[in-house]
Design a protein around this motif. Structure first.
Motif, PDB file in Angstrom:
ATOM      1  N   GLU A 136       0.837  -1.186   0.000  1.00  0.00           N
ATOM      2  CA  GLU A 136       0.000   0.000   0.000  1.00  0.00           C
ATOM      3  C   GLU A 136       0.876   1.241   0.000  1.00  0.00           C
ATOM      4  O   GLU A 136       2.044   1.200   0.354  1.00  0.00           O
ATOM      5  CB  GLU A 136      -0.923  -0.002   1.226  1.00  0.00           C
ATOM      6  N   GLU A 137       0.297   2.398  -0.354  1.00  0.00           N
ATOM      7  CA  GLU A 137       1.037   3.661  -0.455  1.00  0.00           C
ATOM      8  C   GLU A 137       1.716   4.060   0.849  1.00  0.00           C
ATOM      9  O   GLU A 137       2.736   4.721   0.843  1.00  0.00           O
ATOM     10  CB  GLU A 137       0.107   4.780  -0.927  1.00  0.00           C
ATOM     11  N   GLY A 138       1.184   3.675   2.000  1.00  0.00           N
ATOM     12  CA  GLY A 138       1.738   4.072   3.283  1.00  0.00           C
ATOM     13  C   GLY A 138       2.896   3.213   3.771  1.00  0.00           C
ATOM     14  O   GLY A 138       3.454   3.460   4.837  1.00  0.00           O
ATOM     15  N   ALA A 139       3.289   2.206   3.013  1.00  0.00           N
ATOM     16  CA  ALA A 139       4.347   1.290   3.451  1.00  0.00           C
ATOM     17  C   ALA A 139       5.691   2.003   3.580  1.00  0.00           C
ATOM     18  O   ALA A 139       6.026   2.866   2.775  1.00  0.00           O
ATOM     19  CB  ALA A 139       4.475   0.131   2.478  1.00  0.00           C
ATOM     20  N   THR A 140       6.437   1.662   4.616  1.00  0.00           N
ATOM     21  CA  THR A 140       7.772   2.227   4.823  1.00  0.00           C
ATOM     22  C   THR A 140       8.850   1.150   4.773  1.00  0.00           C
ATOM     23  O   THR A 140      10.029   1.461   4.775  1.00  0.00           O
ATOM     24  CB  THR A 140       7.858   2.952   6.174  1.00  0.00           C
ATOM     25  N   GLU A 141       8.430  -0.112   4.750  1.00  0.00           N
ATOM     26  CA  GLU A 141       9.357  -1.246   4.695  1.00  0.00           C
ATOM     27  C   GLU A 141       8.673  -2.384   3.956  1.00  0.00           C
ATOM     28  O   GLU A 141       7.466  -2.578   4.076  1.00  0.00           O
ATOM     29  CB  GLU A 141       9.695  -1.688   6.127  1.00  0.00           C
ATOM     30  N   CYS A 142       9.447  -3.146   3.199  1.00  0.00           N
ATOM     31  CA  CYS A 142       8.892  -4.294   2.478  1.00  0.00           C
ATOM     32  C   CYS A 142       8.581  -5.409   3.482  1.00  0.00           C
ATOM     33  O   CYS A 142       9.463  -5.839   4.220  1.00  0.00           O
ATOM     34  CB  CYS A 142       9.878  -4.781   1.427  1.00  0.00           C
ATOM     35  N   SER A 143       7.344  -5.854   3.494  1.00  0.00           N
ATOM     36  CA  SER A 143       6.957  -6.914   4.421  1.00  0.00           C
ATOM     37  C   SER A 143       7.391  -8.290   3.925  1.00  0.00           C
ATOM     38  O   SER A 143       7.336  -9.263   4.668  1.00  0.00           O
ATOM     39  CB  SER A 143       5.446  -6.888   4.656  1.00  0.00           C
ATOM     40  N   VAL A 144       7.865  -8.372   2.692  1.00  0.00           N
ATOM     41  CA  VAL A 144       8.312  -9.650   2.138  1.00  0.00           C
ATOM     42  C   VAL A 144       9.789  -9.893   2.464  1.00  0.00           C
ATOM     43  O   VAL A 144      10.157 -10.923   3.014  1.00  0.00           O
ATOM     44  CB  VAL A 144       8.079  -9.702   0.611  1.00  0.00           C
ATOM     45  N   CYS A 145      10.655  -8.903   2.130  1.00  0.00           N
ATOM     46  CA  CYS A 145      12.095  -9.118   2.300  1.00  0.00           C
ATOM     47  C   CYS A 145      12.746  -8.182   3.318  1.00  0.00           C
ATOM     48  O   CYS A 145      13.914  -8.321   3.624  1.00  0.00           O
ATOM     49  CB  CYS A 145      12.819  -9.000   0.958  1.00  0.00           C
ATOM     50  N   GLY A 146      11.988  -7.187   3.827  1.00  0.00           N
ATOM     51  CA  GLY A 146      12.527  -6.282   4.826  1.00  0.00           C
ATOM     52  C   GLY A 146      13.274  -5.077   4.276  1.00  0.00           C
ATOM     53  O   GLY A 146      13.831  -4.293   5.033  1.00  0.00           O
ATOM     54  N   TRP A 147      13.280  -4.880   2.941  1.00  0.00           N
ATOM     55  CA  TRP A 147      13.985  -3.760   2.321  1.00  0.00           C
ATOM     56  C   TRP A 147      13.365  -2.441   2.762  1.00  0.00           C
ATOM     57  O   TRP A 147      12.156  -2.334   2.950  1.00  0.00           O
ATOM     58  CB  TRP A 147      13.900  -3.874   0.795  1.00  0.00           C
ATOM     59  N   THR A 148      14.201  -1.427   2.991  1.00  0.00           N
ATOM     60  CA  THR A 148      13.735  -0.077   3.274  1.00  0.00           C
ATOM     61  C   THR A 148      14.446   0.893   2.350  1.00  0.00           C
ATOM     62  O   THR A 148      15.622   0.682   2.027  1.00  0.00           O
ATOM     63  CB  THR A 148      13.992   0.338   4.732  1.00  0.00           C
ATOM     64  N   PRO A 149      13.772   1.966   1.923  1.00  0.00           N
ATOM     65  CA  PRO A 149      14.426   2.938   1.050  1.00  0.00           C
ATOM     66  C   PRO A 149      15.542   3.671   1.789  1.00  0.00           C
ATOM     67  O   PRO A 149      15.484   3.857   2.994  1.00  0.00           O
ATOM     68  CB  PRO A 149      13.317   3.890   0.640  1.00  0.00           C
ATOM     69  N   VAL A 150      16.545   4.084   1.040  1.00  0.00           N
ATOM     70  CA  VAL A 150      17.694   4.795   1.617  1.00  0.00           C
ATOM     71  C   VAL A 150      17.340   6.221   1.873  1.00  0.00           C
ATOM     72  O   VAL A 150      16.723   6.889   1.149  1.00  0.00           O
ATOM     73  CB  VAL A 150      18.902   4.707   0.669  1.00  0.00           C
TER      74      VAL A 150
END
Length: 58
Positions: free
Chosen positions: A44-58
């Motif tokens: 969803e648009e409000g996501a801050t972290e990938c719930s699949v692999c745990g990736w977060t934007p830099v």
């Protein structure tokens, strides 16, 4: 007095002079959702972290 570039700026410049891309990696978009650039998981648009692999934007 001019300030020296940060070490990240110098490293990015070194890489870009040799043909590498140095842009910050962020979310991609697919069907009005955020898409993880590592695993392709859709969020969803409000996501801050990938719930699949745990990736977060830099």
């Amino acid at each position: 007095m001019a300030s020296a570039p940060s070490s990240n700026d110098m490293f990015d410049e070194f890489l870009s002079q040799r043909g590498h891309e140095t842009d910050e990696i962020g979310w991609e978009e697919s069907y009005n959702k955020k898409q993880c650039p590592d695993c392709g998981g859709l969020h969803e648009e409000g996501a801050t972290e990938c719930s699949v692999c745990g990736w977060t934007p830099v």
